[in-house]
Design an enzyme around this catalytic site. Structure first.
Site, mmCIF file in Angstrom:
data_model
loop_
_atom_site.group_PDB
_atom_site.id
_atom_site.type_symbol
_atom_site.label_atom_id
_atom_site.label_comp_id
_atom_site.label_asym_id
_atom_site.label_seq_id
_atom_site.Cartn_x
_atom_site.Cartn_y
_atom_site.Cartn_z
ATOM 1 N N CYS A 93 0.868 -1.174 0.000
ATOM 2 C CA CYS A 93 0.000 0.000 0.000
ATOM 3 C C CYS A 93 0.905 1.225 0.000
ATOM 4 C CB CYS A 93 -0.901 -0.005 1.228
ATOM 5 S SG CYS A 93 -2.028 1.398 1.319
ATOM 6 N N CYS A 104 -10.700 14.100 6.262
ATOM 7 C CA CYS A 104 -11.601 13.090 6.817
ATOM 8 C C CYS A 104 -11.421 12.993 8.337
ATOM 9 C CB CYS A 104 -11.350 11.728 6.165
ATOM 10 S SG CYS A 104 -11.646 11.730 4.380
ATOM 11 N N CYS A 321 -3.663 4.750 9.094
ATOM 12 C CA CYS A 321 -2.853 5.380 8.051
ATOM 13 C C CYS A 321 -2.395 6.760 8.509
ATOM 14 C CB CYS A 321 -3.685 5.494 6.775
ATOM 15 S SG CYS A 321 -2.785 6.233 5.410
#
Length: 332
Positions: A93, A104, A321
């Protein structure tokens, strides 16, 4: 690289040799490129840096099936990448930006905003350096790390083309997934590129009311518009769409939310990926319980929607993340 070689007074075939050194042999320095002239190598050294980044820190999960990397870029910025071992092969990733400006409310990547876009070379280097470090081939790549990939459109498209080039490491485009918050104009631009990648939409809500509370970008891209462009994408490319849906306790995980999402997905060639939320201490969002996630999944299945719950990997190594980068910035 042929154009680059020609601009430096070299023959076209030198550009092809350079491409092979960088993308197939993944040379760590220009000095390794022994079939290039000393003069050409010195010119390259004066203009470019190899490698494009170095491993600054890494965390290995207890099961050893996940490694989270913190890479240091030449300009002092840091980014994250994750290596994951599956039965079908190894996935990486990658990040597409240093930070993110999408805002977000459940994500650590956005806490410090956007610093800059990554180049296609910096994105490729994440894959190359991880292959070198693990000693294992990468077969699948997901552009779903730090950043909004379609906010860095040109570099991401170039990255996909280079990653799948038969003269490089030749990862099939069908094994490359690009994620987006739903930038509809960019999705239409992506259709015109005629790539065979998988597209993942970070949806995380069944309607605009909830989506706008958790994803500020949703105020610009209504959910109806997103589903409209998804239908266009499936029709034009023949590729299935994936909807990423983070399960947030008390926000988007009720039975009526699953029913609403089912109605939106009906008749669309799509797959819903339910994600147990990676909690971030700075964010006021909590993970849905296992019972709520299973109930949500059951409603979708009853409505004949393809759905899975994402397998949790690396939950013991700063799973959210952007978390590893955030910790580095706080202590540096």
């Amino acid at each position: 690289m042929i154009e680059l070689a020609l601009s430096m007074g070299e023959k076209a075939f030198r550009g092809r040799q350079l491409f092979q050194w960088v993308h197939q042999k993944q040379a760590g320095s220009f000095d390794e490129m022994t079939n290039l002239s000393h003069q050409f190598r010195e010119q390259l050294k004066s203009k470019f840096v190899l490698p494009a980044m170095t491993v600054f820190q890494k965390q290995i999960s207890r099961k050893k099936d996940t490694i989270k990397y913190l890479f240091l870029l030449p300009d002092g910025n840091v980014i994250e990448s994750v290596w994951m071992k599956y039965r079908y092969g190894n996935s990486v990733c990658v990040s597409s930006q240093v930070g993110c400006r999408m805002g977000c409310t459940f994500c650590a990547s956005t806490l410090n905003g956007l610093t800059r876009n990554l180049t296609a070379g910096e994105m490729l280097s994440q894959v190359y350096e991880i292959q070198k470090d693990t000693g294992e081939r990468v077969s699948h790549v997901i552009v779903m790390g730090m950043g909004e990939p379609l906010d860095n459109f040109a570099s991401v498209v170039r990255f996909v083309r280079l990653l799948s080039d038969e003269k490089g490491i030749c990862i099939s485009q069908r094994n490359i997934t690009v994620s987006t918050c739903g930038l509809t104009e960019a999705i239409r631009d992506l259709m015109r590129e005629h790539l065979q990648i998988s597209l993942a939409i970070s949806l995380h809500a069944p309607n605009d009311e909830i989506r706008q509370k958790t994803m500020p970008v949703a105020k610009r891209y209504p959910i109806e518009e997103i589903f409209e462009v998804c239908r266009e994408y499936v029709e034009q490319t023949g590729r299935r769409i994936t909807f990423e849906y983070s399960m947030i306790a008390g926000v988007n995980d009720r039975k009526e939310h699953a029913e609403e999402l089912s109605r939106r997905c009906k008749g669309l060639n799509c797959h819903v990926n339910l994600i147990p939320l990676n909690e971030v201490k700075e964010r006021d969002c909590r993970r849905s319980g296992e019972a709520e996630i299973e109930r949500f999944k059951s409603v979708l299945e009853k409505n004949h929607i393809n759905v899975t719950v994402r397998r949790e990997m690396g939950s013991d190594i700063d799973a959210a993340c952007g978390q590893l980068r955030k910790n580095y910035l706080e202590t540096s």
